[in-house]
Write a protein that holds these residues in place. Structure first.
Motif, PDB file in Angstrom:
ATOM      1  N   VAL A  32       0.775  -1.009   0.297  1.00 50.54           N
ATOM      2  CA  VAL A  32      -0.124   0.449   0.305  1.00 50.54           C
ATOM      3  C   VAL A  32       0.831   0.952   0.092  1.00 50.54           C
ATOM      4  O   VAL A  32       0.853   2.821  -0.467  1.00 50.54           O
ATOM      5  CB  VAL A  32      -1.037   0.112   1.028  1.00 50.54           C
ATOM      6  CG1 VAL A  32      -1.447   1.324   1.478  1.00 50.54           C
ATOM      7  CG2 VAL A  32      -2.264  -0.959   0.996  1.00 50.54           C
ATOM      8  N   ALA A  33       1.766   0.990   0.714  1.00 52.26           N
ATOM      9  CA  ALA A  33       3.227   2.435   1.104  1.00 52.26           C
ATOM     10  C   ALA A  33       4.143   2.602  -0.474  1.00 52.26           C
ATOM     11  O   ALA A  33       3.670   3.662  -1.181  1.00 52.26           O
ATOM     12  CB  ALA A  33       3.936   2.467   1.862  1.00 52.26           C
ATOM     13  N   ARG A  72       6.887   4.152   3.678  1.00 53.09           N
ATOM     14  CA  ARG A  72       6.539   2.679   4.023  1.00 53.09           C
ATOM     15  C   ARG A  72       6.265   2.669   5.513  1.00 53.09           C
ATOM     16  O   ARG A  72       6.073   1.632   6.528  1.00 53.09           O
ATOM     17  CB  ARG A  72       7.988   1.683   3.738  1.00 53.09           C
ATOM     18  CG  ARG A  72       7.938   1.669   2.412  1.00 53.09           C
ATOM     19  CD  ARG A  72       9.153   0.691   2.131  1.00 53.09           C
ATOM     20  NE  ARG A  72       8.791  -0.110   0.902  1.00 53.09           N
ATOM     21  CZ  ARG A  72       9.562  -0.960  -0.004  1.00 53.09           C
ATOM     22  NH1 ARG A  72      10.355  -1.564   0.987  1.00 53.09           N
ATOM     23  NH2 ARG A  72       9.346  -1.863  -1.152  1.00 53.09           N
ATOM     24  N   SER A  73       7.299   2.721   6.771  1.00 55.26           N
ATOM     25  CA  SER A  73       6.917   3.615   8.150  1.00 55.26           C
ATOM     26  C   SER A  73       5.970   4.155   7.862  1.00 55.26           C
ATOM     27  O   SER A  73       5.337   3.584   8.897  1.00 55.26           O
ATOM     28  CB  SER A  73       8.248   4.907   8.340  1.00 55.26           C
ATOM     29  OG  SER A  73       8.305   5.417   9.453  1.00 55.26           O
ATOM     30  N   TYR A  74       5.555   4.991   7.443  1.00 54.50           N
ATOM     31  CA  TYR A  74       3.871   5.472   7.832  1.00 54.50           C
ATOM     32  C   TYR A  74       2.912   4.419   7.710  1.00 54.50           C
ATOM     33  O   TYR A  74       1.989   4.093   8.380  1.00 54.50           O
ATOM     34  CB  TYR A  74       3.609   6.528   6.771  1.00 54.50           C
ATOM     35  CG  TYR A  74       2.113   6.822   6.908  1.00 54.50           C
ATOM     36  CD1 TYR A  74       1.721   8.078   8.580  1.00 54.50           C
ATOM     37  CD2 TYR A  74       0.841   7.535   6.166  1.00 54.50           C
ATOM     38  CE1 TYR A  74       0.803   8.713   8.733  1.00 54.50           C
ATOM     39  CE2 TYR A  74       0.005   8.117   5.904  1.00 54.50           C
ATOM     40  CZ  TYR A  74      -0.052   8.212   7.403  1.00 54.50           C
ATOM     41  OH  TYR A  74      -2.076   9.486   7.449  1.00 54.50           O
ATOM     42  N   TRP A  78       0.048   2.328  10.431  1.00 55.01           N
ATOM     43  CA  TRP A  78      -1.138   1.587  10.698  1.00 55.01           C
ATOM     44  C   TRP A  78      -1.067   0.412  11.093  1.00 55.01           C
ATOM     45  O   TRP A  78      -1.762   0.116  11.074  1.00 55.01           O
ATOM     46  CB  TRP A  78      -1.387   2.238   9.471  1.00 55.01           C
ATOM     47  CG  TRP A  78      -1.980   3.532   9.822  1.00 55.01           C
ATOM     48  CD1 TRP A  78      -1.547   4.596   8.738  1.00 55.01           C
ATOM     49  CD2 TRP A  78      -3.148   3.972  10.055  1.00 55.01           C
ATOM     50  NE1 TRP A  78      -2.985   5.794   9.577  1.00 55.01           N
ATOM     51  CE2 TRP A  78      -3.142   5.722   9.465  1.00 55.01           C
ATOM     52  CE3 TRP A  78      -3.872   3.422  10.878  1.00 55.01           C
ATOM     53  CZ2 TRP A  78      -4.256   5.761  10.870  1.00 55.01           C
ATOM     54  CZ3 TRP A  78      -4.934   4.122  11.800  1.00 55.01           C
ATOM     55  CH2 TRP A  78      -4.671   5.856  11.287  1.00 55.01           C
ATOM     56  N   MET A  79      -0.341  -0.685   9.844  1.00 54.52           N
ATOM     57  CA  MET A  79      -0.447  -1.601  10.154  1.00 54.52           C
ATOM     58  C   MET A  79      -0.664  -2.669  11.733  1.00 54.52           C
ATOM     59  O   MET A  79      -1.057  -3.247  12.358  1.00 54.52           O
ATOM     60  CB  MET A  79       0.432  -2.691   9.349  1.00 54.52           C
ATOM     61  CG  MET A  79       0.584  -2.331   7.820  1.00 54.52           C
ATOM     62  SD  MET A  79      -1.309  -2.897   7.204  1.00 54.52           S
ATOM     63  CE  MET A  79      -2.060  -1.474   7.009  1.00 54.52           C
ATOM     64  N   GLU A 280      12.999   9.943   7.645  1.00 52.94           N
ATOM     65  CA  GLU A 280      12.060   8.348   7.087  1.00 52.94           C
ATOM     66  C   GLU A 280      11.610   8.123   8.001  1.00 52.94           C
ATOM     67  O   GLU A 280      10.444   7.072   7.915  1.00 52.94           O
ATOM     68  CB  GLU A 280      12.768   7.528   6.692  1.00 52.94           C
ATOM     69  CG  GLU A 280      13.634   6.540   7.732  1.00 52.94           C
ATOM     70  CD  GLU A 280      14.862   6.796   7.822  1.00 52.94           C
ATOM     71  OE1 GLU A 280      15.439   6.174   8.618  1.00 52.94           O
ATOM     72  OE2 GLU A 280      15.318   7.554   8.436  1.00 52.94           O
ATOM     73  N   ASP A 281      11.190   8.344   9.432  1.00 48.66           N
ATOM     74  CA  ASP A 281      10.220   8.460  10.553  1.00 48.66           C
ATOM     75  C   ASP A 281       9.694   9.194  10.758  1.00 48.66           C
ATOM     76  O   ASP A 281       8.851   9.459  11.684  1.00 48.66           O
ATOM     77  CB  ASP A 281      10.722   7.100  11.444  1.00 48.66           C
ATOM     78  CG  ASP A 281      11.374   6.034  10.996  1.00 48.66           C
ATOM     79  OD1 ASP A 281      10.697   5.326  10.462  1.00 48.66           O
ATOM     80  OD2 ASP A 281      12.517   5.110  11.508  1.00 48.66           O
ATOM     81  N   TRP A 282       9.641  10.268  10.113  1.00 46.79           N
ATOM     82  CA  TRP A 282       8.613  11.247  10.868  1.00 46.79           C
ATOM     83  C   TRP A 282       8.277  11.790   9.562  1.00 46.79           C
ATOM     84  O   TRP A 282       7.645  12.289   8.445  1.00 46.79           O
ATOM     85  CB  TRP A 282       9.867  12.859  10.690  1.00 46.79           C
ATOM     86  CG  TRP A 282       8.783  13.661  10.980  1.00 46.79           C
ATOM     87  CD1 TRP A 282       8.658  14.060  12.465  1.00 46.79           C
ATOM     88  CD2 TRP A 282       9.170  15.100  10.336  1.00 46.79           C
ATOM     89  NE1 TRP A 282       7.896  15.447  11.991  1.00 46.79           N
ATOM     90  CE2 TRP A 282       8.745  15.922  11.423  1.00 46.79           C
ATOM     91  CE3 TRP A 282       9.570  15.680   9.229  1.00 46.79           C
ATOM     92  CZ2 TRP A 282       8.309  17.420  11.061  1.00 46.79           C
ATOM     93  CZ3 TRP A 282       9.885  17.327   9.097  1.00 46.79           C
ATOM     94  CH2 TRP A 282       8.796  18.121   9.880  1.00 46.79           C
ATOM     95  N   HIS A 283       6.768  11.721  10.483  1.00 45.18           N
ATOM     96  CA  HIS A 283       5.300  11.460   9.463  1.00 45.18           C
ATOM     97  C   HIS A 283       4.806  12.125   9.608  1.00 45.18           C
ATOM     98  O   HIS A 283       3.706  12.851   9.518  1.00 45.18           O
ATOM     99  CB  HIS A 283       4.736   9.858   9.726  1.00 45.18           C
ATOM    100  CG  HIS A 283       5.076   8.771  10.319  1.00 45.18           C
ATOM    101  ND1 HIS A 283       4.661   7.919  11.351  1.00 45.18           N
ATOM    102  CD2 HIS A 283       5.791   8.400   9.946  1.00 45.18           C
ATOM    103  CE1 HIS A 283       5.001   6.402  10.998  1.00 45.18           C
ATOM    104  NE2 HIS A 283       6.299   7.425  10.118  1.00 45.18           N
TER     105      HIS A 283
END
Length: 332
Positions: A32-33, A72-74, A78-79, A280-283
């Motif tokens: 999905v990402a 992908r991190s975002y 969610w998952m 990459e982990d800042w949404h």
């Protein structure tokens, strides 16, 4: 119709994704990402624009790489969030590793209230579930009301199921309850890198002006609580990583407004350092900096990350003397 569809989709996520085997859910999240990233929608392009400030020397190829990792991190967030209600206590305890935990433990042991302030990094829901499960410490947070009301109820029930006390973000009405919890030696957790009110504090953030909520610092000033910044990130394993930073001290002298502003700037500095380490982990898929907001006056300043409602916000009442921005209504 749109509200009902949104509610149904989130209901489907919690009802179906949590039953999938973990490898399947992880693969679904990545798929999905990658699809969303390939479509180059507004959220993805805004994420890249934000990352360009975080990593100013990155060329276009590097920004694309970072935005793909960011999506992908975002979706991993969610998952995991859809699956968290079905995780065992052991799985939750093993799912998070924290550095600097003694800052939190020492503050609580001393009987001081503690405010944990976080940016939108990685998965704060999992970190919160770990606090209530591993440490056995309940805490209070804030969520803004959503439309439809049934969706708001879903998020409240979800987080209460993880051991959190959730207060509605209704024009600062939660502030008094948060203050009481802190004066009783309790723990408050607030996501605090984007202003949702008309009383945000101007800060320098990656070389440009932004506004961040006054709530965490103001609570510390008024109650004597310890203010601890926290940053989160994913490593190559399935374990969420986190760091509890040293406390942001209340400055001596100055007005309440001046002390609140100085502490909020210090929070922004700590957030910026953590985000720069793990961009990459800042949404942050929405506009944040004032010059970006001013370029689109029709967009409310508080509009939050699309598709991620129901999160914690740093609620605060109006702070005398602080500049105010256009008020917003969505989640940060």
């Amino acid at each position: 119709m749109k509200d009902r569809l949104t509610d149904a989709l989130y209901g489907l996520g919690w009802g179906a994704v949590k039953r999938l085997p973990e490898p399947v859910a992880n693969g679904l999240g990545r798929a999905v990402a990658d699809f969303a990233w390939s479509r180059r929608g507004k959220g993805v392009t805004r994420l890249e624009n934000n990352l360009a400030r975080v990593v100013p020397d990155a060329d276009e190829a590097r920004l694309r790489e970072l935005s793909r990792a960011g999506m992908r991190s975002y979706l991993r967030y969610w998952m995991e969030s859809f699956r968290l209600p079905a995780w065992s206590e052991e799985r939750v305890r093993e799912g998070f590793a924290a550095e600097g935990l003694h800052h939190l433990e020492d503050g609580l042991a001393a009987g001081r209230g503690v405010v944990l302030a976080l940016p939108h990094m990685a998965n704060w829901d999992l970190a919160g579930a770990w606090v209530t499960t591993k440490l056995g410490v309940p805490f209070t947070t804030v969520a803004e009301r959503l439309k439809p009301e049934t969706l708001y109820d879903r998020f409240v029930a979800y987080r209460e199921g993880l051991g959190m006390e959730v207060l509605p973000h209704t024009g600062g009405a939660a502030f008094g309850t948060l203050a009481r919890r802190l004066r009783d030696g309790g723990l408050v957790c607030l996501v605090a890198d984007r202003d949702l009110s008309a009383s945000g504090v101007p800060v320098d953030f990656f070389g440009a002006r932004a506004r961040m909520p006054a709530g965490p610092a103001l609570l510390a000033v008024q109650t004597g609580a310890l203010l601890l910044p926290v940053t989160l990130w994913y490593d190559a394993s399935r374990t969420l990583q986190g760091r509890v930073h040293p406390p942001v001290e209340v400055p001596e002298g100055g007005t309440r407004t001046e002390r609140t502003a100085a502490m909020t700037q210090r929070l922004a500095d700590v957030f910026a350092a953590g985000i720069a380490e793990h961009p990459e982990d800042w949404h942050m898929l929405q506009r944040l900096w004032l010059e970006d907001l001013e370029a689109r006056p029709e967009e409310p300043a508080g509009t939050g990350v699309p598709g991620q409602p129901g999160g914690s916000v740093a609620a605060s009442p109006p702070v005398s003397g602080t500049a105010s921005d256009r008020p917003g209504t969505e989640k940060s």
